[in-house]
Design an enzyme around this catalytic site. Sequence first.
Site, PDB file in Angstrom:
ATOM      1  N   ASP A   9      62.405 -25.176 -25.946  1.00 43.27           N
ATOM      2  CA  ASP A   9      63.016 -25.695 -27.222  1.00 43.27           C
ATOM      3  C   ASP A   9      64.275 -24.827 -27.439  1.00 43.27           C
ATOM      4  O   ASP A   9      64.347 -23.921 -26.718  1.00 43.27           O
ATOM      5  CB  ASP A   9      62.387 -25.625 -28.525  1.00 43.27           C
ATOM      6  CG  ASP A   9      63.058 -25.830 -30.081  1.00 43.27           C
ATOM      7  OD1 ASP A   9      63.828 -27.000 -29.929  1.00 43.27           O
ATOM      8  OD2 ASP A   9      63.038 -25.344 -30.887  1.00 43.27           O
ATOM      9  N   ASP A  11      66.637 -24.212 -30.640  1.00 36.50           N
ATOM     10  CA  ASP A  11      66.836 -23.591 -31.695  1.00 36.50           C
ATOM     11  C   ASP A  11      65.688 -22.620 -32.018  1.00 36.50           C
ATOM     12  O   ASP A  11      64.432 -23.060 -31.970  1.00 36.50           O
ATOM     13  CB  ASP A  11      67.157 -24.608 -33.002  1.00 36.50           C
ATOM     14  CG  ASP A  11      68.370 -25.193 -32.900  1.00 36.50           C
ATOM     15  OD1 ASP A  11      69.450 -24.776 -32.302  1.00 36.50           O
ATOM     16  OD2 ASP A  11      68.591 -26.264 -33.213  1.00 36.50           O
ATOM     17  N   ASP A  20      72.384 -25.426 -36.077  1.00 39.25           N
ATOM     18  CA  ASP A  20      73.161 -26.623 -37.119  1.00 39.25           C
ATOM     19  C   ASP A  20      73.425 -25.605 -38.325  1.00 39.25           C
ATOM     20  O   ASP A  20      74.607 -25.619 -38.713  1.00 39.25           O
ATOM     21  CB  ASP A  20      72.025 -27.649 -37.399  1.00 39.25           C
ATOM     22  CG  ASP A  20      72.057 -28.595 -36.141  1.00 39.25           C
ATOM     23  OD1 ASP A  20      72.821 -28.734 -35.606  1.00 39.25           O
ATOM     24  OD2 ASP A  20      71.163 -29.343 -36.448  1.00 39.25           O
ATOM     25  N   ASP A  95      66.391 -30.733 -30.559  1.00 36.76           N
ATOM     26  CA  ASP A  95      66.879 -31.623 -31.498  1.00 36.76           C
ATOM     27  C   ASP A  95      68.101 -31.154 -32.249  1.00 36.76           C
ATOM     28  O   ASP A  95      68.614 -31.563 -33.331  1.00 36.76           O
ATOM     29  CB  ASP A  95      65.894 -31.813 -32.813  1.00 36.76           C
ATOM     30  CG  ASP A  95      66.033 -33.106 -33.693  1.00 36.76           C
ATOM     31  OD1 ASP A  95      67.036 -33.756 -33.341  1.00 36.76           O
ATOM     32  OD2 ASP A  95      65.464 -33.046 -34.726  1.00 36.76           O
ATOM     33  N   ASP A 178      59.090 -23.876 -31.555  1.00 41.57           N
ATOM     34  CA  ASP A 178      58.830 -22.945 -32.789  1.00 41.57           C
ATOM     35  C   ASP A 178      58.534 -24.281 -34.187  1.00 41.57           C
ATOM     36  O   ASP A 178      57.921 -23.606 -35.120  1.00 41.57           O
ATOM     37  CB  ASP A 178      60.027 -22.207 -33.253  1.00 41.57           C
ATOM     38  CG  ASP A 178      61.355 -23.026 -33.722  1.00 41.57           C
ATOM     39  OD1 ASP A 178      61.471 -23.275 -34.828  1.00 41.57           O
ATOM     40  OD2 ASP A 178      61.891 -23.469 -32.600  1.00 41.57           O
TER      41      ASP A 178
END
Length: 275
Positions: A9, A11, A20, A95, A178
């Site tokens: 992942d 972030d 973001d 994402d 996470d």
Amino acid sequence: MARIVVVFDFDKTIIDCDSDNWVVDQLGATELFEHLLPTMPWNSLMDRMMKELHLQGKTIEEIADCLKRAPLDPHVITAIKSAYDLGCDLRVVSDANLFFVVTVLKHHGLLEYFSEINTNPSYVDEEGRFRIFPYHDFTTSSHGCSLCPPNMCKGKIIERIQAQASADGKKRFIYLGDGKGDYCPSLKFSEEDYAMPRKNYPLWQLICDNPQQLKAEVHEWSNGEELERTLLQLVNMSNTADHNNAAQLFSGDCKLDTIPASPNEAIPLALRVPH
């Protein structure tokens, strides 16, 4: 050669923040972001926030400079480089969005270590506005997964990577994440695989609440130093096991399993990183 795929992942895993939120906060748009948050999906909200920042005169260069300041633990950099040197195939499933991920990885000299980046597409339009779009276009059809946000099912991405990896002869996965969106992909792995949830974050809590749902062996981590130590221990352990199995296999009359042919399905919205 190691037959391990390590999926990160982005972030709060590679970087120690949410990219973001980092951009929104650093560029002074937090109040508007929090006002709009209850009204639309996160992915749509971020596209809207980029519109607002553009109207305020913020440029793509300012966004990039902001991203380059995002916190990234040196231990994570070492972990990525070491896993690559040990023969692992490294991927990103995030994402966030393509510009955010590529900007950070390139700034830290890490982009070349990843074979593929799966994330929401983004680009700068003819007016100079930065646009962010969903990985799965939920405005036309649903990806059908109730566990994931409407714009991205990481589980479906992992299933595609698994099919490709199997055809290429890679057999073991290590997944680091996470958030809630990392739970669905974590359910896709077998007993030979490893899940590395960040301790006291949503993925870790979901696993703790339903430990029987996961087949993969779980190894938690809290910070960059623990991430590096745990990941490299698992990679070295897997390499040793593969070496021992290969020695046993060729010492007897066993036959190698046939590796299935490569699937013909297209790879949607994955950036193949040139080397």
